[in-house]
Design a protein around this motif. Structure first.
Motif, PDB file in Angstrom:
ATOM      1  N   PHE A   5       0.844  -1.230  -0.087  1.00 22.48           N
ATOM      2  CA  PHE A   5       0.042  -0.004  -0.121  1.00 22.48           C
ATOM      3  C   PHE A   5       0.941   1.339   0.011  1.00 22.48           C
ATOM      4  O   PHE A   5       1.472   1.468   0.806  1.00 22.48           O
ATOM      5  N   VAL A   7       0.815   5.024   0.450  1.00 19.80           N
ATOM      6  CA  VAL A   7      -0.209   5.777   1.262  1.00 19.80           C
ATOM      7  C   VAL A   7      -0.229   7.059   0.579  1.00 19.80           C
ATOM      8  O   VAL A   7      -1.155   7.965   0.362  1.00 19.80           O
ATOM      9  N   TYR A  10      -2.000   6.810  -2.664  1.00 19.71           N
ATOM     10  CA  TYR A  10      -3.373   6.913  -2.508  1.00 19.71           C
ATOM     11  C   TYR A  10      -4.105   8.042  -2.269  1.00 19.71           C
ATOM     12  O   TYR A  10      -5.085   8.616  -2.854  1.00 19.71           O
ATOM     13  N   HIS A 136      -4.858   6.713   9.470  1.00 22.00           N
ATOM     14  CA  HIS A 136      -4.580   6.305   8.064  1.00 22.00           C
ATOM     15  C   HIS A 136      -3.178   5.840   8.007  1.00 22.00           C
ATOM     16  O   HIS A 136      -2.524   5.688   6.887  1.00 22.00           O
ATOM     17  N   HIS A 176      -6.588   1.252   3.660  1.00 19.74           N
ATOM     18  CA  HIS A 176      -5.940   2.715   3.884  1.00 19.74           C
ATOM     19  C   HIS A 176      -6.142   3.139   5.293  1.00 19.74           C
ATOM     20  O   HIS A 176      -6.015   4.429   5.706  1.00 19.74           O
TER      21      HIS A 176
END
Length: 269
Positions: A5, A7, A10, A136, A176
């Motif tokens: 992921f 971040v 995103y 987050h 997330h």
């Protein structure tokens, strides 16, 4: 899952597509319902900060995860001397610099070691806010680093105001977001050097009841706000109906099954 992921990518994409309160808030519930939620956030935040007795005219504030600048604006309305904002996205930093030319904004990831060329002196802020931001940070080591970084930037005797879900059960994760247990959050803020002063509801009814394992409660909440996901006018109506009750609940309840605000202080000596 978290190893893959990105971040920053995103949030750059999300805010690039929707730079609004919905973009930084509960995205699927639309602009109108989010606007009512942010009215609640504003009331709770201003009430709590006013109770701290800060000398606003001389207060230097650091806002973590400034996004669209909602809390920058809240601090400005309270009369602080200057706000410095950090955000992980360049989208936000560029937009905030245009909207608040008297303040300053930098792109940085609070969950990583801060760049040596970042012009932020240790202990230089009277207050730090991190509202709906730290959950987050999905990596646990980065979450702990964020709290340590914040403690280092805060002056002795300074205030740290932040919101999270503070679960009474185990951590819950999606791609997330990581909602951590209250016990873990309390342990980590104390480990970073903070004293915990208070914890109060930011929401009781209008936001997802993360702090319950009751499937019925979660399904009931989802059904209650479902019209907001269908059409903006319906989101306005649902928000308008819930807002007066939420105002009363957040002012009168000591515990919540949704997002709460924790107020911490860095010891003076």
């Amino acid at each position: 899952m978290t190893d893959q992921f990105d971040v920053r990518q995103y949030w750059e994409r999300r805010l690039g597509e929707q730079y609004s309160l919905a973009g930084v808030g509960y995205l699927r519930l639309g602009r109108q319902y989010n606007a009512w939620m942010y009215r609640i956030r504003a009331r709770v935040f201003s009430r709590l900060v006013a109770g701290l007795g800060l000398p606003m005219a001389g207060t230097e504030v650091l806002d973590i995860g400034s996004g669209t600048g909602f809390y920058v604006d809240q601090w400005r309305q309270l009369g602080v001397a200057r706000v410095t904002g950090l955000d992980i996205t360049q989208v936000a930093v560029d937009a905030l610099g245009l909207r608040f030319p008297d303040d300053r904004f930098f792109r940085a990831d609070i969950g990583r070691p801060l760049p040596s060329d970042l012009p932020l002196a240790a202990g230089s802020f009277t207050a730090v806010s991190a509202m709906d931001v730290l959950f987050h940070i999905v990596e646990d080591t980065e979450y702990a680093t964020a709290l340590t970084n914040i403690a280092g930037l805060l002056a002795p005797g300074g205030w740290f105001i932040w919101s999270d879900n503070f679960l009474r059960h185990g951590t819950e994760r999606v791609t997330h977001q990581a909602s951590r247990s209250l016990a873990d959050s309390e342990r980590l803020v104390r480990q970073a050097g903070f004293e915990i002063v208070d914890r109060v509801p930011m929401f009781v009814l209008m936001n997802y009841p993360a702090d319950t394992r009751s499937r019925l409660a979660r399904l009931g909440w989802t059904a209650m706000v479902a019209p907001a996901a269908v059409a903006e006018p319906l989101g306005w109506l649902v928000g308008a109906a819930l807002y007066p009750l939420e105002r009363w609940l957040t002012a009168s309840c000591r515990e919540s099954w949704s997002t709460e605000i924790m107020i911490c202080r860095k010891p003076a000596g």
